[in-house]
Motif scaffolding. Structure first.
Motif, PDB file in Angstrom:
ATOM      1  N   ARG A  71      56.452  33.146  25.252  1.00 11.16           N
ATOM      2  CA  ARG A  71      56.386  33.423  26.681  1.00 11.16           C
ATOM      3  C   ARG A  71      55.185  32.668  27.252  1.00 11.16           C
ATOM      4  O   ARG A  71      54.079  32.775  26.736  1.00 11.16           O
ATOM      5  N   ASP A  72      55.401  31.901  28.320  1.00  9.17           N
ATOM      6  CA  ASP A  72      54.332  31.125  28.948  1.00  9.17           C
ATOM      7  C   ASP A  72      54.194  31.560  30.397  1.00  9.17           C
ATOM      8  O   ASP A  72      54.995  31.197  31.247  1.00  9.17           O
ATOM      9  N   ASP A  73      53.172  32.344  30.654  1.00  7.82           N
ATOM     10  CA  ASP A  73      52.944  32.799  32.027  1.00  7.82           C
ATOM     11  C   ASP A  73      51.556  32.386  32.509  1.00  7.82           C
ATOM     12  O   ASP A  73      50.942  33.054  33.342  1.00  7.82           O
ATOM     13  N   ASP A  76      54.760  29.831  37.450  1.00  9.68           N
ATOM     14  CA  ASP A  76      56.132  30.133  37.039  1.00  9.68           C
ATOM     15  C   ASP A  76      56.176  30.622  35.597  1.00  9.68           C
ATOM     16  O   ASP A  76      55.599  30.016  34.704  1.00  9.68           O
ATOM     17  N   SER A  84      57.877  30.900  32.106  1.00  2.81           N
ATOM     18  CA  SER A  84      58.830  30.096  31.343  1.00  2.81           C
ATOM     19  C   SER A  84      58.753  30.507  29.882  1.00  2.81           C
ATOM     20  O   SER A  84      57.863  31.265  29.470  1.00  2.81           O
ATOM     21  N   TYR A  85      59.697  30.006  29.104  1.00  2.00           N
ATOM     22  CA  TYR A  85      59.774  30.313  27.684  1.00  2.00           C
ATOM     23  C   TYR A  85      59.937  29.013  26.911  1.00  2.00           C
ATOM     24  O   TYR A  85      60.603  28.089  27.377  1.00  2.00           O
ATOM     25  N   GLN A  86      59.354  28.973  25.714  1.00  2.00           N
ATOM     26  CA  GLN A  86      59.491  27.810  24.841  1.00  2.00           C
ATOM     27  C   GLN A  86      60.055  28.272  23.513  1.00  2.00           C
ATOM     28  O   GLN A  86      59.542  29.233  22.918  1.00  2.00           O
TER      29      GLN A  86
END
Length: 69
Positions: A48-50, A54, A56-58
């Motif tokens: 999880r990239d917060d 925005d 987003s997910y990697q």
């Protein structure tokens, strides 16, 4: 990641890869990621990239040379 977030990711990945047997599981000690399995076999991790505006997910998947045979 927990609950509804994992459920949403799992549904998305199942549709995207056309794999109903794909499963996303909560990690024991990490709250910013979840494990991805296909038919019970671990294949990778979704992060999880917060950090920015925005969310987003990697998805990260390691492929070993011996698995290519």
């Amino acid at each position: 990641m927990k609950g509804e977030e994992i459920t949403r990711l799992q549904s998305y990945l199942q549709r995207k890869f056309e794999l109903p047997e794909l499963e996303v599981r909560q990690r024991q000690k990490q709250e910013d990621s979840a494990e991805v399995y296909i038919s019970g076999e671990f294949i990778g991790v979704v992060y999880r990239d917060d950090d920015d505006e925005d969310l987003s997910y990697q998805f990260q998947m390691a492929i070993l040379e011996m698995d290519l045979d």
